[in-house]
Design a protein around this motif. Structure first.
Motif, PDB file in Angstrom:
ATOM      1  N   UNK A 114       1.243  -1.068   0.269  1.00 39.40           N
ATOM      2  CA  UNK A 114      -0.176   0.201  -0.093  1.00 39.40           C
ATOM      3  C   UNK A 114       0.932   1.311  -0.161  1.00 39.40           C
ATOM      4  N   UNK A 115       2.167   1.367   0.953  1.00 38.97           N
ATOM      5  CA  UNK A 115       3.253   2.809   0.695  1.00 38.97           C
ATOM      6  C   UNK A 115       3.567   2.387  -0.849  1.00 38.97           C
ATOM      7  N   UNK A 116       3.980   1.439  -1.550  1.00 45.65           N
ATOM      8  CA  UNK A 116       4.492   1.896  -2.680  1.00 45.65           C
ATOM      9  C   UNK A 116       3.308   2.256  -3.686  1.00 45.65           C
ATOM     10  N   UNK A 117       2.278   1.658  -3.655  1.00 47.00           N
ATOM     11  CA  UNK A 117       1.192   2.422  -3.937  1.00 47.00           C
ATOM     12  C   UNK A 117       1.374   3.848  -3.787  1.00 47.00           C
ATOM     13  N   UNK A 128      -4.313   6.614  -8.183  1.00 45.75           N
ATOM     14  CA  UNK A 128      -4.341   4.755  -8.249  1.00 45.75           C
ATOM     15  C   UNK A 128      -2.886   4.558  -9.330  1.00 45.75           C
ATOM     16  N   UNK A 129      -2.311   3.320  -7.915  1.00 50.53           N
ATOM     17  CA  UNK A 129      -1.467   2.946  -8.376  1.00 50.53           C
ATOM     18  C   UNK A 129      -1.552   1.569  -8.172  1.00 50.53           C
ATOM     19  N   UNK A 130      -0.935   0.427  -9.200  1.00 52.35           N
ATOM     20  CA  UNK A 130      -1.560  -0.623  -8.617  1.00 52.35           C
ATOM     21  C   UNK A 130       0.261  -1.497  -7.759  1.00 52.35           C
ATOM     22  N   UNK A 295      -2.704  -6.714  -9.731  1.00 51.34           N
ATOM     23  CA  UNK A 295      -3.359  -6.536  -8.045  1.00 51.34           C
ATOM     24  C   UNK A 295      -3.708  -5.278  -7.565  1.00 51.34           C
ATOM     25  N   UNK A 296      -3.952  -4.819  -6.640  1.00 53.73           N
ATOM     26  CA  UNK A 296      -3.998  -3.413  -5.595  1.00 53.73           C
ATOM     27  C   UNK A 296      -4.507  -3.460  -4.202  1.00 53.73           C
ATOM     28  N   UNK A 297      -3.686  -3.041  -3.885  1.00 49.01           N
ATOM     29  CA  UNK A 297      -4.263  -3.176  -1.946  1.00 49.01           C
ATOM     30  C   UNK A 297      -4.846  -1.772  -1.759  1.00 49.01           C
ATOM     31  N   UNK A 298      -5.597  -2.455  -0.976  1.00 49.47           N
ATOM     32  CA  UNK A 298      -6.769  -0.997  -0.144  1.00 49.47           C
ATOM     33  C   UNK A 298      -6.564  -0.987   1.259  1.00 49.47           C
TER      34      UNK A 298
END
Lengths: 450, 127
Positions: A114-117, A128-130, A295-298
């Motif tokens: 999530x921090x990476x995104x 928004x980034x994956x 993939x996406x983290x929310x």
């Protein structure tokens, strides 16, 4: 786990069990001309100390020790890697972590991604980034497919000749069997994508305009003007950054109007390792969020209202949506993305622009010095970042060969990818090249000693 | 579970309402109940063609993604533009606020192939 190969006896018994006479029969599915017709040419076993000495002497043959200086960019960049990165990713919580499908036991990995995104969004100036893709080239191809999904019934892609040649090849591979036409947009004499031609080529059936940031020749493109053109015909502006450190010096692609930004994150804390593994990133605007691949983290809250992290919007993905998935990518470059997160967090809002300015000023100094030499000229006048092209009076390969004698890897010959540039040599400078190295290269190019 | 009499139904759980020479299409109360909370809808654009039995859109819930199939062929003349921002209307009002598209059918007699409310109710009970 024992690090012992199978004994002949074990191999024979396994072959017997499956009803095969010879080991070679297991490889009949592989075309004969791809098989090695003999055993591998390996020496016998060695004791640990001897083995170490053997490999050290082999490694010493690489042009990688401190006595060499190198100016190779072209998509992979030699930046300093802070020791803390290796230290942190050596924690087993990171390097043995599996896909974080189960949020109950994966909060650490999920938060790191999530921090990476978040960092990628801040860097690119998008919403928004994956969770990352394999590398810059495949990220770029995925983004092209994404633009085709977003632009219903649009089947053309305008691809600037300035986009990294390998990225362009990967895109061509991805769309080879689709009803998609790739149209190359030539570069102007100053090294930037030709806006006039872009305006002519844009039409209602163009899904995206793809340009580099900076482009392969080190040139900084006029993203804002190109984005305005693309938007005026309803196409997505897609920006591919092989050296995303440039985003810390110049305005971010998102600010300049890009809709999708992809790139290679190797510059941020990953070693060169002969060109891989890298880590691809992709960022987009909110409107296109559901068309993102991978993939996406929310971020969410648990039943007690505490902050937590989960994989989200997974219905875009292959394990749910089958053939209608946005991509066949259901994975990410977990450990590499964590390295990028650590690097970006470590350098931070002040450190990264400082490093970018440092790269730029070293490159500007070297560029000026080389331009003043007889027999060398600068074909492109447009702004650059940490890479630039030099035209030599003899073929670049000959210059490179001559400088190798002095333990200098002076750059990349552009003969194969850009034959239209006369004796083109692509030179890259980073914070790793000190003043002595820069002056040494100038002197060596001028025919003197390094 | 609601099965309005004035509607026609498909085995893919779409409902169809003939109004003048136009046909409205949505998904049934049973379908929304099976899907659970709907979070996203993908619909065609006005002017698009839909083909009998072919997917014209997608409905996504917290647990699944389903295609929505065209009960008859025709041209899209209207799309429920409120749905993308309020997809939960499919759960709360599948037969009214949750309508998806209106089409001008090529051949209105295709309607006769569809189930009426009681046939559909039997069909659902067997599911």
């Amino acid at each position: 786990m024992r690090y012992l190969p199978h004994s002949d006896l074990e191999i024979q018994s396994m072959l017997k069990t499956i009803g095969v006479e010879q080991l070679e029969e297991l490889f009949i599915g592989i075309p004969e001309n791809c098989r090695l017709p003999r055993a591998l040419d390996l020496d016998g076993p060695l004791a640990e100390a001897e083995l170490l000495r053997r490999f050290q002497s082999m490694a010493a043959a690489n042009a990688a020790d401190d006595s060499w200086s190198q100016f190779l960019g072209g998509g992979y960049y030699d930046h300093h890697i802070p020791a803390v990165i290796d230290h942190l990713i050596s924690r087993s919580e990171f390097y043995t972590a599996y896909t974080p499908y189960q949020p109950e036991i994966s909060q650490g990995t999920l938060q790191a991604i999530y921090e990476f995104q978040t960092l990628i969004c801040q860097l690119t100036g998008l919403d928004v980034a994956n969770a990352s893709l394999y590398d810059g080239a495949s990220a770029c191809a995925e983004a092209v497919l994404m633009s085709l999904r977003c632009g219903r019934n649009r089947t053309k892609i305008l691809l600037s000749r300035g986009v990294h040649p390998r990225y362009r090849e990967v895109i061509a591979t991805y769309v080879r069997y689709l009803d998609v036409e790739l149209i190359e947009v030539p570069l102007r004499a100053d090294g930037q994508t030709d806006e006039k031609l872009v305006a002519e080529l844009l039409a209602a059936d163009v899904a995206a305009l793809v340009v580099g940031y900076p482009n392969y020749l080190g040139v900084v493109e006029e993203i804002d003007a190109l984005a305005k053109l693309a938007h005026s015909s309803g196409a997505r502006m897609l920006v591919a950054a092989a050296e995303p450190l440039a985003m810390a010096l110049y305005r971010s692609p998102g600010e300049l109007g890009a809709d999708i930004v992809v790139g290679e994150g190797q510059s941020f804390g990953l070693p060169l390792t002969y060109g891989g593994p890298g880590v691809g990133f992709i960022a987009a605007r909110q409107q296109d969020m559901r068309s993102l691949p991978g993939r996406l983290v929310g971020e969410t809250v648990d039943k007690d209202g505490e902050r937590g992290f989960v994989l989200t919007l997974a219905t875009r993905e292959q394990h749910i949506r089958r053939e209608k998935a946005t991509s066949n990518i259901c994975s990410n470059q977990g450990i590499c993305a964590v390295m990028v997160s650590i690097y970006l967090a470590l350098l931070g809002k002040n450190g990264l622009p400082q490093l970018a300015r440092d790269n730029y000023s070293r490159a500007a100094y070297l560029r000026e010095q080389i331009a003043a030499l007889p027999g060398y000229s600068l074909p492109f006048s447009a702004p650059f970042f940490n890479e630039f092209v030099v035209s030599c009076s003899q073929p670049a390969a000959e210059v490179l060969q001559r400088l190798e004698q002095q333990k200098i890897l002076a750059g990349i010959s552009l003969l194969d990818d850009y034959p239209e540039i006369k004796n083109g040599l692509l030179i890259c400078v980073t914070e790793q090249n000190d003043r002595a190295q820069l002056d040494g290269l100038v002197s060596a190019l001028n025919g003197g000693a390094a | 579970m609601d099965f309005p009499e004035e509607l026609k139904y498909t085995e893919e759980h779409e409902w169809v309402l003939l109004e003048g020479d136009l046909v409205s299409i949505g998904i049934t109360d049973f379908a929304q109940d099976q899907l659970g909370d709907v979070v996203f809808v993908e619909l065609p654009e006005v002017g698009d063609r839909v083909e009998l039995g072919k997917a014209f859109g997608v409905v996504e819930s917290v647990k699944a993604v389903s295609d929505i199939y065209a009960p008859l062929a025709g041209e899209v003349v209207e799309v429920n533009t409120e749905l993308p921002d309020a997809p939960e209307m499919i759960n709360t009002s599948p037969y009214e606020d949750g309508w998806m598209i209106r089409i001008k059918p090529d051949d209105p007699s295709e309607l006769e192939e569809l189930m009426d409310a009681s046939d559909y109710q039997d069909f659902v009970e067997e599911e």
